[in-house]
Scaffold this motif. Structure first.
Motif, PDB file in Angstrom:
ATOM      1  N   THR A 126      30.683 -27.496  -7.502  1.00 30.96           N
ATOM      2  CA  THR A 126      30.098 -28.812  -7.792  1.00 30.96           C
ATOM      3  C   THR A 126      28.848 -29.059  -6.947  1.00 30.96           C
ATOM      4  OG1 THR A 126      32.298 -29.689  -8.310  1.00 30.96           O
ATOM      5  CG2 THR A 126      30.561 -31.287  -7.847  1.00 30.96           C
ATOM      6  N   ALA A 127      28.950 -28.774  -5.642  1.00 34.42           N
ATOM      7  CA  ALA A 127      27.807 -28.997  -4.758  1.00 34.42           C
ATOM      8  C   ALA A 127      26.658 -28.047  -5.068  1.00 34.42           C
ATOM      9  CB  ALA A 127      28.248 -28.844  -3.303  1.00 34.42           C
ATOM     10  N   GLY A 128      26.975 -26.790  -5.362  1.00 28.78           N
ATOM     11  CA  GLY A 128      25.934 -25.799  -5.606  1.00 28.78           C
ATOM     12  C   GLY A 128      25.222 -25.974  -6.928  1.00 28.78           C
ATOM     13  N   TYR A 129      25.924 -26.478  -7.933  1.00 29.98           N
ATOM     14  CA  TYR A 129      25.297 -26.627  -9.251  1.00 29.98           C
ATOM     15  C   TYR A 129      24.519 -27.926  -9.367  1.00 29.98           C
ATOM     16  CZ  TYR A 129      24.667 -26.893 -14.285  1.00 29.98           C
ATOM     17  OH  TYR A 129      24.107 -26.990 -15.540  1.00 29.98           O
ATOM     18  N   PHE A 130      25.128 -29.031  -8.957  1.00 27.84           N
ATOM     19  CA  PHE A 130      24.468 -30.332  -9.126  1.00 27.84           C
ATOM     20  C   PHE A 130      23.466 -30.621  -8.013  1.00 27.84           C
ATOM     21  CE2 PHE A 130      28.424 -30.862 -11.525  1.00 27.84           C
ATOM     22  CZ  PHE A 130      27.922 -31.339 -12.726  1.00 27.84           C
ATOM     23  N   ARG A 131      23.752 -30.130  -6.814  1.00 29.58           N
ATOM     24  CA  ARG A 131      22.874 -30.329  -5.660  1.00 29.58           C
ATOM     25  C   ARG A 131      22.492 -31.806  -5.515  1.00 29.58           C
ATOM     26  NH1 ARG A 131      19.095 -25.309  -7.122  1.00 29.58           N
ATOM     27  NH2 ARG A 131      19.782 -26.026  -9.174  1.00 29.58           N
ATOM     28  N   GLY A 132      21.316 -32.114  -5.063  1.00 30.44           N
ATOM     29  CA  GLY A 132      20.931 -33.509  -4.879  1.00 30.44           C
ATOM     30  C   GLY A 132      21.862 -34.222  -3.907  1.00 30.44           C
ATOM     31  N   TRP A 133      22.086 -35.508  -4.161  1.00 35.48           N
ATOM     32  CA  TRP A 133      22.929 -36.284  -3.239  1.00 35.48           C
ATOM     33  C   TRP A 133      24.395 -35.880  -3.357  1.00 35.48           C
ATOM     34  CZ3 TRP A 133      26.954 -39.308  -4.860  1.00 35.48           C
ATOM     35  CH2 TRP A 133      27.004 -39.642  -6.215  1.00 35.48           C
ATOM     36  N   ILE A 134      24.807 -35.398  -4.532  1.00 34.22           N
ATOM     37  CA  ILE A 134      26.194 -34.939  -4.683  1.00 34.22           C
ATOM     38  C   ILE A 134      26.450 -33.726  -3.793  1.00 34.22           C
ATOM     39  CG2 ILE A 134      27.880 -33.969  -6.294  1.00 34.22           C
ATOM     40  CD1 ILE A 134      26.588 -35.571  -8.509  1.00 34.22           C
ATOM     41  N   GLY A 135      25.564 -32.743  -3.864  1.00 34.76           N
ATOM     42  CA  GLY A 135      25.715 -31.565  -3.024  1.00 34.76           C
ATOM     43  C   GLY A 135      25.607 -31.885  -1.550  1.00 34.76           C
ATOM     44  N   ALA A 136      24.699 -32.801  -1.205  1.00 38.16           N
ATOM     45  CA  ALA A 136      24.525 -33.161   0.206  1.00 38.16           C
ATOM     46  C   ALA A 136      25.781 -33.808   0.768  1.00 38.16           C
ATOM     47  CB  ALA A 136      23.329 -34.102   0.353  1.00 38.16           C
ATOM     48  N   VAL A 137      26.371 -34.734   0.020  1.00 40.97           N
ATOM     49  CA  VAL A 137      27.588 -35.408   0.489  1.00 40.97           C
ATOM     50  C   VAL A 137      28.736 -34.421   0.642  1.00 40.97           C
ATOM     51  CG1 VAL A 137      29.361 -37.092  -0.152  1.00 40.97           C
ATOM     52  CG2 VAL A 137      26.949 -37.677  -0.409  1.00 40.97           C
ATOM     53  N   LEU A 138      28.924 -33.576  -0.373  1.00 42.27           N
ATOM     54  CA  LEU A 138      30.040 -32.620  -0.322  1.00 42.27           C
ATOM     55  C   LEU A 138      29.875 -31.603   0.807  1.00 42.27           C
ATOM     56  CD1 LEU A 138      30.625 -31.944  -4.139  1.00 42.27           C
ATOM     57  CD2 LEU A 138      32.054 -33.285  -2.581  1.00 42.27           C
ATOM     58  N   MET A 139      28.649 -31.136   1.012  1.00 43.71           N
ATOM     59  CA  MET A 139      28.431 -30.141   2.052  1.00 43.71           C
ATOM     60  C   MET A 139      28.484 -30.748   3.458  1.00 43.71           C
ATOM     61  SD  MET A 139      28.331 -27.063   1.033  1.00 43.71           S
ATOM     62  CE  MET A 139      29.730 -27.587   0.026  1.00 43.71           C
ATOM     63  N   ARG A 140      28.052 -31.995   3.602  1.00 42.45           N
ATOM     64  CA  ARG A 140      28.177 -32.638   4.913  1.00 42.45           C
ATOM     65  C   ARG A 140      29.647 -32.883   5.236  1.00 42.45           C
ATOM     66  NH1 ARG A 140      23.917 -31.367   3.897  1.00 42.45           N
ATOM     67  NH2 ARG A 140      24.964 -29.511   4.712  1.00 42.45           N
ATOM     68  N   PHE A 141      30.437 -33.209   4.206  1.00 39.27           N
ATOM     69  CA  PHE A 141      31.875 -33.362   4.417  1.00 39.27           C
ATOM     70  C   PHE A 141      32.496 -32.017   4.794  1.00 39.27           C
ATOM     71  CE2 PHE A 141      36.205 -33.216   2.527  1.00 39.27           C
ATOM     72  CZ  PHE A 141      36.819 -34.100   3.404  1.00 39.27           C
ATOM     73  N   THR A 142      32.031 -30.953   4.152  1.00 37.15           N
ATOM     74  CA  THR A 142      32.518 -29.606   4.496  1.00 37.15           C
ATOM     75  C   THR A 142      32.150 -29.255   5.926  1.00 37.15           C
ATOM     76  OG1 THR A 142      32.297 -28.904   2.187  1.00 37.15           O
ATOM     77  CG2 THR A 142      32.437 -27.173   3.853  1.00 37.15           C
ATOM     78  N   ASP A 143      30.915 -29.555   6.335  1.00 36.81           N
ATOM     79  CA  ASP A 143      30.491 -29.289   7.714  1.00 36.81           C
ATOM     80  C   ASP A 143      31.332 -30.091   8.709  1.00 36.81           C
ATOM     81  OD1 ASP A 143      28.555 -27.613   6.738  1.00 36.81           O
ATOM     82  OD2 ASP A 143      26.960 -29.119   6.801  1.00 36.81           O
ATOM     83  N   LEU A 144      31.656 -31.319   8.341  1.00 34.23           N
ATOM     84  CA  LEU A 144      32.487 -32.148   9.214  1.00 34.23           C
ATOM     85  C   LEU A 144      33.866 -31.532   9.391  1.00 34.23           C
ATOM     86  CD1 LEU A 144      32.873 -34.822  10.788  1.00 34.23           C
ATOM     87  CD2 LEU A 144      33.642 -35.860   8.636  1.00 34.23           C
TER      88      LEU A 144
END
Length: 295
Positions: free
Chosen positions: A115-133
Motif C-alpha cells: 500500500t505504501a509503495g504503490y500509492f506513496r504520497g501522504w499514505i506512504g509517508a504515514v505508513l512508513m513513519r508508523f513502520t519506523d516508529l
C-alpha cells in the motif's frame, strides 16, 4: 503486450526446486525440518508417555531428575516427567507459533508495504513513519510488554510475535514495490486505463512472491527463537503446555546437576532455527534472478 513484458520481468519458478535440492546445506535444513515436523505431528504415537505424566519412578531417591537411560531416553525433568515426550509435544508449540505468527507478520507487512509503495504520497509517508516508529522499539521488549498485557496462551503469543515481526517485511516490500511502480509495464497499464486492482494483483504482487517466500522461511527461525525467549522469561506459552522455552525455564535450577534438561531443548531450538535459515538462504539464491546461471 504489457502482460508479456510483465511475465518476462517476473522471476520464473521453473527449475527452482531442482536447484534447491542440489544444495547440500539446503538438503540438511529440509531434512531437519521434516524430522521435527514428523515428530510434532506423530507425537501422540511416538511419545512413550503423556507430556504431563509425573512418573513415580521418574525421580531418584533424593528427588532429583533421572538421567537418560533405557526407560527415559532423554531423562526426566524436576517433576519426573519424560523429557523426550515433552520435547516432541513442545515441537508442536514451536511449529504452530512459527507458522501462524510468521504468516500473520507476512500478511501485515506485505499489506502495509504494498500500500505504501504503490500509492506513496501522504499514505506512504504515514505508513512508513508508523513502520519506523515500530522499528525503533526493541522487538523483545515490545513483545514482553504486549505479552504482559494479554493473558499468555498459544494463540496470544502467536499474535504478539506477529505484531512485532511485521516491520522488516513491510520495509522490504515497500522498497521493492516502489521500484516496481516506476517500471515501464506498470506505466503502460496505467496509460491503457487498467485499475489499481489489476496492476497490483496481475503485475506487482507476482514479482513479490519469491521475496515473500524467502522472508517467510527466514522469519520462521526468528519466530521460533522469539517464542522460546518469551517462554523462557515466563511470558510466553504457559505450563503445563510444553514449549522448548518453558522446558528450559522450568528446569534451569538443575543446570549443573542435570545439564541435559537445558542442553537438549536448547539444541532443539538451535537446530530448528538453523534449518529454516539454511533453507531460507538457499531459496534466496535460487529465486534471485541475479543468481541464475551461477549454480
Amino acid at each position: 503486450m504489457t502482460d508479456v513484458i510483465s511475465a518476462e520481468a517476473a522471476p520464473q519458478p521453473q527449475g527452482a526446486l531442482r536447484r534447491l535440492l542440489q544444495r547440500k546445506l539446503a538438503l540438511i535444513g529440509l531434512a531437519l525440518i521434516v524430522v521435527v515436523t514428523a515428530g510434532a505431528i506423530f507425537a501422540p504415537w511416538i511419545a512413550p508417555f503423556a507430556p504431563e505424566d509425573q512418573m513415580f519412578d521418574g525421580l531418584t531417591l533424593e528427588g532429583a531428575p533421572m538421567p537418560p537411560g533405557d526407560k527415559f531416553w532423554l531423562g526426566t525433568d524436576l517433576l519426573g516427567r519424560d523429557l523426550f515426550s515433552r520435547i516432541l509435544f513442545g515441537a508442536r508449540t514451536s511449529l504452530v507459533i512459527g507458522v501462524v505468527a510468521n504468516g500473520l507478520a507476512l500478511l501485515i507487512g506485505t499489506l502495509i508495504g504494498v500500500t505504501a509503495g504503490y500509492f506513496r504520497g501522504w499514505i506512504g509517508a504515514v505508513l512508513m513513519r508508523f513502520t519506523d516508529l515500530m522499528m525503533a522499539f526493541p522487538a523483545l521488549l515490545l513483545a514482553i510488554c504486549l505479552a504482559a498485557i494479554f493473558t499468555p496462551s498459544l494463540w496470544i503469543v502467536a499474535m504478539v510475535i506477529a505484531l512485532v515481526n511485521w516491520v522488516q517485511t513491510a520495509r522490504v516490500v515497500y522498497t521493492e514495490t516502489s521500484a516496481l511502480a516506476e517500471r515501464e509495464f506498470v506505466a503502460a497499464e496505467r496509460t491503457l486505463g487498467a485499475g489499481t486492482g489489476r496492476i497490483l494483483f496481475r503485475h506487482i504482487l507476482p514479482h513479490l512472491v519469491p521475496m515473500i517466500i524467502v522472508w517467510g522461511t527466514l522469519g520462521i527461525s526468528t519466530t521460533v527463537l522469539l517464542e522460546a525467549t518469551l517462554s523462557y522469561l515466563g511470558v510466553g506459552v504457559q505450563p503445563p503446555t510444553p514449549s522448548w522455552g518453558n522446558i528450559i525455564f522450568e528446569n534451569q535450577t538443575y543446570f549443573q546437576a542435570a545439564p541435559w534438561l537445558v542442553f537438549i531443548p536448547g539444541a532443539a531450538i538451535l537446530a530448528l532455527a538453523l534449518a529454516f535459515n539454511l533453507v531460507g538462504d538457499a531459496l534466496r539464491d535460487v529465486l534471485d534472478p541475479t543468481q541464475r546461471g551461477r549454480d
